[in-house]
Design a protein around this motif. Structure first.
Motif: not given
Lengths: 143, 143
Positions: A91-94, B131, B115, A87, A96, B91, A117, B93-94, A128-129, A115, B48, A48, A119-120, A98
């Motif tokens: 959001e939780g385990r994710a 983006h 994206m 910046r 992003w 992932e 992205v 809530r994201a 991941v992106a 940008m 954000r 992914r 993931v924890r 910029t």
């Protein structure tokens, strides 16, 4: 790229935000150093993950993404970055990020809007992106 | 843009993935329809959120982002999209979506690699970052 003044600015970061910011810096450190092992450690590996280099189609999966870094690092053009407008949002385990990549190379300079992205994972935050795009000289300016 | 065959392909989606895919379609429906109210409903509103149009610097915050849609929708050039290579990852809530926007307009055609990042709110999945970047005709092809 270490900049104590910039670190000071982020004194209000949550622990997660600080970790994501560190992961983001590791990405650009690996990029500048053309260090494939370090770049591999920055990314999650799997189907992914995706990477969109400026002007490229999106590459999907760690195989294609890692191959692109191999090709880029083998190219003739070392890059240096000055990162601005970084910046972080979590959001939780994710998360992003910029950031503007202000590039300095033998062939000139320019800005890439990026940008990233994350993931924890059990091993910390992993990329991941990544999506980067050149800012046109006549492009709309951030106000 | 409704395509039953494409929907069939995604029969293996989780409930979250299906909802994110729907939210992503609402974004492009609002874009094609040049419908500011619908576009506003697609996005989270707040500091954000960010938006990077092809060739532009990244815009930050709902004020700047919404103003950019107002400007784009007031322009002379209606756009139609054929979306391909849409991939959804969730992932917690994201979620993030990569997709190719194959544009058809009076001025010609082209592909934008995009994206989109979504966050699940009390009102469902909302867009927090977009983006897009033009794929160069000589750009690397997805394998």
């Amino acid at each position: 790229m270490s900049d104590p003044a910039a670190d000071e600015e982020h004194a209000g970061d949550t622990a997660d935000e600080a970790e994501v910011r560190q992961a983001n810096r590791r990405f650009y450190d690996a990029f500048e150093a053309r260090d494939l092992d370090a770049m591999s450690d920055v990314w999650a590996h799997g189907d992914r993950v995706s990477c969109t280099h400026p002007g490229w189609r999106t590459l999907h999966g760690w195989g294609a993404v890692s191959a692109s870094w191999f090709a880029l690092f083998g190219g003739p053009q070392p890059l240096q970055f000055i990162l601005t407008n970084e910046r972080v949002a979590v959001e939780g385990r994710a998360a992003w990020v910029t950031v503007d990549e202000n590039l300095i190379s033998a062939e000139g300079s320019g800005t890439v809007a990026a940008m990233n992205v994350f993931v924890r994972t059990g091993d910390g935050w992993r990329l991941v992106a990544h999506h980067g795009s050149a800012v046109a000289p006549q492009g709309q300016r951030d106000s």
